[in-house]
Design an enzyme around this catalytic site. Structure first.
Site, short mmCIF file in Angstrom:
data_model
loop_
_atom_site.label_atom_id
_atom_site.label_comp_id
_atom_site.label_asym_id
_atom_site.label_seq_id
_atom_site.Cartn_x
_atom_site.Cartn_y
_atom_site.Cartn_z
N GLU A 166 -21.33 20.34 -60.80
CA GLU A 166 -22.35 19.15 -60.59
C GLU A 166 -21.85 17.82 -61.05
O GLU A 166 -22.24 17.21 -61.96
CB GLU A 166 -23.49 19.61 -61.57
CG GLU A 166 -24.44 20.89 -61.05
CD GLU A 166 -25.71 20.81 -61.65
OE1 GLU A 166 -26.03 19.90 -62.44
OE2 GLU A 166 -26.52 21.79 -61.26
N GLU A 354 -25.82 28.59 -59.16
CA GLU A 354 -26.76 28.36 -60.35
C GLU A 354 -28.29 28.21 -59.51
O GLU A 354 -28.53 27.53 -58.77
CB GLU A 354 -26.67 27.12 -61.15
CG GLU A 354 -25.54 27.14 -62.25
CD GLU A 354 -25.55 25.98 -63.10
OE1 GLU A 354 -26.53 25.29 -63.24
OE2 GLU A 354 -24.22 25.82 -63.55
C1 FCB Z 1 -27.49 22.59 -64.70
C2 FCB Z 1 -26.09 22.63 -65.41
C3 FCB Z 1 -26.07 23.62 -66.52
C4 FCB Z 1 -27.49 23.87 -67.00
C5 FCB Z 1 -28.76 24.17 -65.81
C6 FCB Z 1 -30.08 24.22 -66.86
O1 FCB Z 1 -27.62 21.33 -64.26
O2 FCB Z 1 -25.15 23.01 -64.55
O3 FCB Z 1 -25.28 23.61 -67.28
O4 FCB Z 1 -27.65 22.87 -67.82
O5 FCB Z 1 -28.66 22.97 -65.27
#
Ligand code: FCB
Length: 443
Positions: A166, A354
């Site tokens: 990210e 994620e």
């Molecule tokens: C994402 C991050 C991860 C965590 C989640 C909730 O943006 O990559 O590290 O903080 O959010």
């Protein structure tokens, strides 16, 4: 829902990040990272905590990898702490740091869990920050050196690599809003960082191509549908620039499409940081795109666009269910971002690296009845399946996260795990959502 509907080759994983779980912040020769510095400053983290100990993964990794396998997952995504392996960021390599990641990888392989490695999940060596960090173009060389060390150390066993986690989050929240490390508020430092990170994507991918034969090389991007808050031309303009900022600024340069200057005019200042030949050097042939999806964003018009969190990350709280973070639960948005990423026609595969939700989990005896998290996963997995059935090549899904952990500026009060962590004792308690995954993946 049946796991078999996703196909036999589907990757089922959990995702974690070094600083959020490892602890051992100054053990075995590790150098400080910008997150060590940031959390040790007063009033940066809501509950005044830090990742000094976190989930103590540094010492408990074997049990946590075993738990991952026990829940039925066949992959684990984790990140490398750059200052653990190179305390000063460049030069000397800390063998004890490398040994730790060797052990983690070997433990994964012994348990039938495929290791997926993220090279940078936000914990820059402080020594490099002292030299300007991401704002200094020398970071291209520093990063290349670090990636070479990791590829040489793990490339014989690790095939799946994500260069960054990210870029949007760590550049904008860290360099523009000042709410994450290194805590800067500087629009031009931000722009320089964006460009250097985009170039480092190519540097990192190039090194991996050379040193990891047969490597599966990607990167993980935050993606989110952005919606206007009204119907006037001003609202639509705001929507377009917020969308360029969130969804395009980090994807399109690497595809050779340049910066979306038309949609987000502030990007014209990027010229200050662009050198001759950058437009070619920045292009990457990805094997996959890692899609990170949490929620949908709204873009109200502002006099100075998008230099504040609240409006940009404003949510439609009246109409949709929210997580404890205040994020709208919108599984349809996951389908939308997968479809859009596929629409570039440039990513051979997509992997959800994620997706997850925070709720106020309560430990009741030996159970955590996180019914809403189960619902969240059911609905989001259904969106992935729908995408897959519509011909979008998504072949993996990583839940965020295995464990409750240090959630950056929020500290420990925000819980995202499939496994509850009692921080006083470091005891792990599988939540109902963890049991739900085990049930799903065992059938
Ligand atoms: C994402 C991050 C991860 C965590 C989640 C909730 O943006 O990559 O590290 O903080 O959010």
């Amino acid at each position: 829902m049946r796991a078999s509907a996703f196909g036999g080759g589907f990757t089922w994983g959990v995702a974690t990040a070094a600083y959020q779980i490892e602890g051992a912040w100054d053990e075995d020769g590790k150098g400080p990272s910008i997150w060590d510095t940031f959390t040790h400053r007063r009033r940066t983290i809501k509950d005044r905590s830090s990742g000094d100990v976190a989930c103590d993964f540094y010492h408990r990794y074997a049990d946590d990898v075993a738990l991952t396998a026990d829940l039925g997952f066949n992959a684990k995504r984790f990140s490398i702490s750059w200052p653990r392996v190179m305390p000063a960021g460049t030069g000397a390599v800390n063998q004890r740091g490398l040994d730790f990641y060797d052990r983690v990888v070997d433990e994964c392989l012994a348990r039938g869990v495929d290791p997926w490695v993220t090279l940078y999940h936000w914990d820059l060596p402080q020594a490099l920050q002292d030299r300007g960090g991401w704002t200094n173009r020398d970071v291209l060389g520093w990063f290349g050196e670090y990636v070479s060390v990791m590829a040489a150390a793990l490339g014989d066993r690790v095939k799946h690599w994500m260069v960054f986690n990210e870029p949007l989050s760590f550049t904008s929240i860290g360099q523009l809003l000042g709410l994450h490390a290194p805590g800067k508020r500087n629009p031009f430092g931000f722009l320089a960082s964006v460009h250097h990170v985009n170039l480092c994507q190519a540097v990192g991918a190039g090194v991996l191509r050379d040193l990891v034969p047969g490597g599966d090389i990607g990167t993980s991007q935050y993606l989110s549908p952005v919606v206007a808050t009204g119907t006037t031309p001003i609202h639509h303009k705001a929507e377009r620039s917020a969308d360029a900022f969130v969804n395009r600024m980090f994807i399109e340069p690497n595809l050779g499409l340049g910066y979306p200057v038309d949609a987000f005019p502030f990007l014209r200042f990027m010229e200050r940081y662009e050198h001759d030949g950058d437009d070619k050097a920045i292009v990457v042939d990805w094997d996959f795109l890692g899609v990170q999806y949490y929620t949908r964003l709204k873009a109200p018009p502002l006099p100075i666009p998008y230099f504040g969190t609240a409006p940009m990350f404003g949510h439609d709280w009246k109409r949709f269910e929210l997580t404890s973070f205040g994020w709208e639960i919108r599984p349809d948005g996951l389908y939308d971002v997968l479809q859009r990423a596929h629409g570039y026609g440039r990513f051979p595969r997509l992997v959800v690296t994620e997706n997850g939700a925070s709720f106020n989990d309560v430990l009741a005896g030996d159970r955590v009845h996180d019914r809403r998290r189960i619902g969240f996963y059911e609905d989001h997995l259904a969106a992935v399946l729908r995408a897959k059935n519509d011909g979008i090549p998504v072949d993996g899904y990583f839940a965020w996260s295995l464990l409750d952990n240090f959630e950056w500026a929020e500290g420990y009060r925000t819980r995202f795990g499939l496994v509850y962590v009692d921080y006083a004792t470091q005891r792990r308690i599988v939540k109902d959502s963890g049991h739900w995954f085990r049930e799903l993946l065992s059938r």
